[in-house]
Design an enzyme around this catalytic site. Sequence first.
Site, mmCIF file in Angstrom:
data_model
loop_
_atom_site.group_PDB
_atom_site.id
_atom_site.type_symbol
_atom_site.label_atom_id
_atom_site.label_comp_id
_atom_site.label_asym_id
_atom_site.label_seq_id
_atom_site.Cartn_x
_atom_site.Cartn_y
_atom_site.Cartn_z
ATOM 1 N N ASN A 173 6.003 4.083 -12.066
ATOM 2 C CA ASN A 173 6.214 3.504 -13.269
ATOM 3 C C ASN A 173 6.926 4.677 -14.107
ATOM 4 O OD1 ASN A 173 4.549 1.378 -13.311
ATOM 5 N ND2 ASN A 173 2.768 2.523 -13.514
ATOM 6 N N LYS A 232 10.082 0.133 -8.740
ATOM 7 C CA LYS A 232 9.152 -0.895 -9.037
ATOM 8 C C LYS A 232 9.696 -1.698 -10.230
ATOM 9 C CE LYS A 232 4.394 -1.390 -11.339
ATOM 10 N NZ LYS A 232 3.269 -0.713 -11.562
ATOM 11 N N GLU A 265 4.085 -5.463 -13.747
ATOM 12 C CA GLU A 265 3.106 -4.864 -14.797
ATOM 13 C C GLU A 265 3.825 -4.253 -15.845
ATOM 14 O OE1 GLU A 265 -0.687 -3.343 -12.046
ATOM 15 O OE2 GLU A 265 1.043 -2.073 -12.000
ATOM 16 N N ARG A 280 9.806 -2.335 -4.224
ATOM 17 C CA ARG A 280 8.448 -2.488 -4.328
ATOM 18 C C ARG A 280 8.367 -3.978 -4.287
ATOM 19 N NH1 ARG A 280 4.848 -0.363 -7.249
ATOM 20 N NH2 ARG A 280 3.089 0.384 -6.020
ATOM 21 N N ASP A 325 -4.672 -5.024 -4.388
ATOM 22 C CA ASP A 325 -4.039 -3.631 -4.999
ATOM 23 C C ASP A 325 -5.201 -2.716 -4.501
ATOM 24 O OD1 ASP A 325 -2.885 -1.334 -6.338
ATOM 25 O OD2 ASP A 325 -3.725 -2.130 -8.514
ATOM 26 N N GLU A 382 2.999 0.495 2.107
ATOM 27 C CA GLU A 382 2.603 1.239 1.397
ATOM 28 C C GLU A 382 1.176 1.569 1.296
ATOM 29 O OE1 GLU A 382 4.379 1.004 -2.774
ATOM 30 O OE2 GLU A 382 2.503 1.280 -3.685
ATOM 31 N N GLU A 433 -7.667 5.692 -5.735
ATOM 32 C CA GLU A 433 -7.993 5.051 -7.207
ATOM 33 C C GLU A 433 -9.173 3.949 -7.106
ATOM 34 O OE1 GLU A 433 -4.451 2.583 -7.862
ATOM 35 O OE2 GLU A 433 -5.597 1.651 -9.742
ATOM 36 N N HIS A 445 -11.864 -6.075 -6.591
ATOM 37 C CA HIS A 445 -11.476 -5.860 -7.860
ATOM 38 C C HIS A 445 -12.534 -6.049 -8.888
ATOM 39 C CE1 HIS A 445 -8.641 -5.381 -10.827
ATOM 40 N NE2 HIS A 445 -7.506 -5.232 -10.146
#
Lengths: 720, 720
Positions: free
Chosen positions: B228, B305, B309, B342, B383, B405, B411, B539
């Site tokens: 980002n 990226k 998002e 990506r 994710d 990746e 996370e 998730h």
Amino acid sequence: MGYARWLILLVIAAIFVGAPRMAAAEDGYELWLRYPPAEASLAGGYRNAARGLVPGENSPTIQIATTELTRGLTGMIGQAPAPSDTVADGAILYGTPASSPLIAGLGIDLADMGSEGYAILSRRIDGHDVTVITANSDVGVLHGAFEFLRLMQTAQPVRDLDIRSAPKVRLRVLNHWDNLNRTVERGYAGQSIWDWQTLPDFTPVLYSDYARANASVGINGTVLNNVNANAQSLTAPYIAKAAALADLFRPYGIRVYLSARFSSPIEIGGLDTADPLNPQVQAWWKAKADEIYRAIPDFGGFLVKANSEGQPGPQDYHRTHAEGANMLADAVAPHGGVVMWRAFVYSHEQPDDRAKQAFDEFAPLDGQFRDNVIVQVKNGAIDFQPREPFHPLFGAMPQTPLMMEFQITKEYLGFNTHLAYLGPLYEETLQSDTYQRGRGSTVARVVNGALFGDTLTGMAGVANIGSDRNWSGSHFDQANWYVFGRMAWNPETRARPVAEEWLQRTFSNDPAFVGPVTEMMMGSREAVVDYMTPLGLHHLMDTGHHYGPGPWVDDLARPEWNPTYYHQADAGGIGFDRTATGSNAVAQYAAPVAARFADLATVPEQDLLWFHHVPWDYRMKSGRDLWDELVLTYDRGVASVAAMRQTWASVEPQIDAQRFAEVSTFLAIQEREAKWWRDASLAYFQSISNRPLPEGVTPPPEPLEYYKGLTFPYAPGNGA
Amino acid sequence: MGYARWLILLVIAAIFVGAPRMAAAEDGYELWLRYPPAEASLAGGYRNAARGLVPGENSPTIQIATTELTRGLTGMIGQAPAPSDTVADGAILYGTPASSPLIAGLGIDLADMGSEGYAILSRRIDGHDVTVITANSDVGVLHGAFEFLRLMQTAQPVRDLDIRSAPKVRLRVLNHWDNLNRTVERGYAGQSIWDWQTLPDFTPVLYSDYARANASVGINGTVLNNVNANAQSLTAPYIAKAAALADLFRPYGIRVYLSARFSSPIEIGGLDTADPLNPQVQAWWKAKADEIYRAIPDFGGFLVKANSEGQPGPQDYHRTHAEGANMLADAVAPHGGVVMWRAFVYSHEQPDDRAKQAFDEFAPLDGQFRDNVIVQVKNGAIDFQPREPFHPLFGAMPQTPLMMEFQITKEYLGFNTHLAYLGPLYEETLQSDTYQRGRGSTVARVVNGALFGDTLTGMAGVANIGSDRNWSGSHFDQANWYVFGRMAWNPETRARPVAEEWLQRTFSNDPAFVGPVTEMMMGSREAVVDYMTPLGLHHLMDTGHHYGPGPWVDDLARPEWNPTYYHQADAGGIGFDRTATGSNAVAQYAAPVAARFADLATVPEQDLLWFHHVPWDYRMKSGRDLWDELVLTYDRGVASVAAMRQTWASVEPQIDAQRFAEVSTFLAIQEREAKWWRDASLAYFQSISNRPLPEGVTPPPEPLEYYKGLTFPYAPGNGA
């Protein structure tokens, strides 16, 4: 001897000698508590004076003293003194008369030592020469143990000792402007050392080492969270986290305090007001205090920033600061807590000189605060500038205890990459004479309570501590933490000997190192004044981050946020008129001081433009006109940094490579940025004064627009 | 002998032995590059095999190898091998044939070693037994030196060596999601290690140690800034900062890459578009690439990226990902750079199953990318969940190089306080068979280029590195960095031996330690799956911070942000139907895989609810119905953590106190939070299923509303 045995022997030997690989990696983590081997000429005598340790009855604090003495002596004299309970030659007896019958038998008078002071005395017991470290409390003993080790660290004799020392100030606290997300407002040493996420479970060695370092310089309190406070800090989970730290710090004699957000009753209490006269609000705070004290029986109390820079406060309900402070004071009073109420206020609506507002607000409230309230006043009336005249509130509230707030972190003094030893700044403030009770009414005597007979006294330092390995973001910034502690213990302490002893403990006893580097330190803050804000200029830093020059900034929403508000430069001259023809801020000082500042003939030139607006051709004592003097002072600041670099380069042989290199790199940054400050400031002021640079001065290499165009959106310390 | 001489001798001795005080403070900074003394039974042989160092022609890289060999051997065998330029018994020859005539004379075949591989060979020269570490490049030699030291660290013989190893993947890069203000998105190890404020001037030892650690596991690239991305990273001041790092990393064989914000031509270039087909935009990127390569001649290239998002990308201009990537690829191609583009995309407007979107977007672009573009695909289609089936793109783009990746930072796996060794996760993905070229078409063979003959290959790991003293926020998280490096070097590497060797290097060779703790590590990720998201659930983490459970969250703006979107639980059953009756995501896999996942009879139960919506009373292989199985699996997860704590408690005698204590504390946190995950999840799912808990299962101690009410506004890793 087999290899394994040989190995074991060597391992043991290395333990006693102090590990050289550790010494090779001098990363600054050890602070001033390094214990390298003493010089050979001293080591013999030290060994004779430290053959055995005879502690008083064990306690967590005595255990810490034992660990420290063992660590320090092992490092410095190559032998671990044997623990013992009998007296022999070279024994070190440490404990209180209550915990050590041996010490009790000596009948030492500790009446003046209070609960934290100590005595270190050479005595003869049953024909044996011993050293006695004693106090009225174990924490006092711990302070004495650190002092005993300091003597050896600084190559002083440890025979015939007769040392007594007790703190002259009761609350000696760090203020951490640390947020719950681990950002640190005005922090330049990484992020907050408090990892709230893993508290209360995880309390790494780092936290104990923090307490150890503070105890070693006599700091006895810590406000864990930012004065721009978050009400969440007072919720049960965060109280539990603070309690874990309090448990850890307690044996070091350090109490935990919290910054309290005044509107907490609304934000976390479900009330619709935070009016301090509202009974529900009062009850909420009482219950909250009770809750905190259940978790932290020796909780120190609250620090409050109210009705300042957007923070909520009692004035939101048309109550006074005293009414706000007293409500909180009543809540903590049953538990022995205090409220430290900050006087750093300036109003959103008040058009008057910002320098006057704290005085105007607080002086009339003198006598209206509860006994357990102490008003915390910054050293100057604006905001931690490189130089400010002392705050006029000192001495002006005889019925109210005032505590000093110094900034240890260098918000306005070049962050961590500029070397600026703040001892001279602190000393300059403390030794300023308020004249409020006649000559000799120094700020130090306000702070230590002597002037008005206060028993509640205090000094706060806005911490420069973060997660960086060297704690403070640079090696020399450790000195500012250190000197704060020393001056909080006794505000009459002078900056120079503290610089010397800090250098000895932190780097080397070699006079070829200590001599020139002490000089470098002692001049370093004046260099910053010179290249940033000479001759009484102030608040010329660029917006928000306070990094780099922004004297041209004039477009911020409120006038007193703009540097142009402070320097008032125009074609005719420069400076803020705070005499009777201007804001008359001088009138807030006692008459002799006011007269001295108001008169061009007597105002110190270092404060000239703080108090006066004078023409560019005003004649200075040097015979030069103001413009030339201003330019040459900026130039001198840059030259001072160049000289600091030369000094540092000359001591390379005396110290370790890692710290030498880091300091060298930072000094190179500082010199470049000092030039930037000079060049940007001169480019700007010349555009106003329209006067030529004095002969020999190099003009700024870039046009003014270049300097105006620089931006630093990611400069650290914004706390966001 | 005088005391001073004795002292000097002891100091020297301690250097050779390895400093015990350092060993006493095991704070994790040394990572797996600790070099404690070898066991006595091995030390003699090691000493005989390492009597002298005979380097090839000196270079910065050879100098690093010399330093490392000296440091490692001194620590492990208590003697510093003497540097020499002649051969004797026990000499270690290291260098390339080009840099060492002695090695050239041996005629070693290095044809398969590429530019980074190495050979370690025991040879006899002129009657002397020597070890040869050689390669086609100095960096290869450095890799060999680390490998040689690893043999001793793991107590292996160093005689009769015939080791050859070359990386199977070309780009082995860390992705730092580090922001310019030093926050780290999804970072749980303090703040960014990159102090942008003091770069480029200040490059602390930390940065070299970072490079050293990466080189030791074969990582050869690092993307410094967050995907980002901030366009400021591509401005001149930040290019200079990146260049300082590149200069430092170069001799370690590590290249610097930057994440590029697609809209940079607008934000810092003054253009009004970033359309990849616009000639001005193309020219801007070419000029920018030229500028970067002037500062960093071996700059690796860009990571992007785009259109994901909220990030800008080519689709903003109705261009494809290929068109966007190719424009950047053309800019860096003349300099030998690559673009890592990506595939983690999901559209703001796309209502289809999020798991399908990357495939739908990218598979049709196969063959349209430039040769120097590699598409970077997360291991799974959602994710970085504790468990995901392999991403269907692997094997589905035969004409396009795909790089893996993985997320090293945890996370979704409990941050740093949960112990989860990710080797089994990586291995599970890499060993998954895509069947795209028939049986044996594993993801590993896509990644290493074997399946389609790619020469551009890569593996990225989202770094877990921060400013914490132990680098990764916990001691065991270091293992995830380590295993990533190992598997990037060779995707066929297995998790278990890596766990073993990491434990040996990081903690101890004692089998009483390595045995049980390897088992603990190997089961640790499955424990997390069990207590967080068993049986293919995914998730379910709470909003934003991804810390703690939030299966009830259903009110976020976009459906695919809500856990309820993923579990689809209702009174009838639970799970996301990705078969033909549902989103038909299974159809993105090769037919045999699709059939296996689509059929309830063949779908692995660990993926059941990923692919199927099944009734609560669905019969599992155990004979239990789904509800009971779900509950018991949650329970098993908690029990696994309890067992991990027992294992760890049992090895206390084998390791140092500091790391033992920290891991113990973290495991206690993990067990408490595992219970919280179980309790909150069961409370919620029971409110949906309305079914009783199986006998013997402890019900959640709190009502569902309690768990819903917990908030964690300051949980780390939000990058804000």
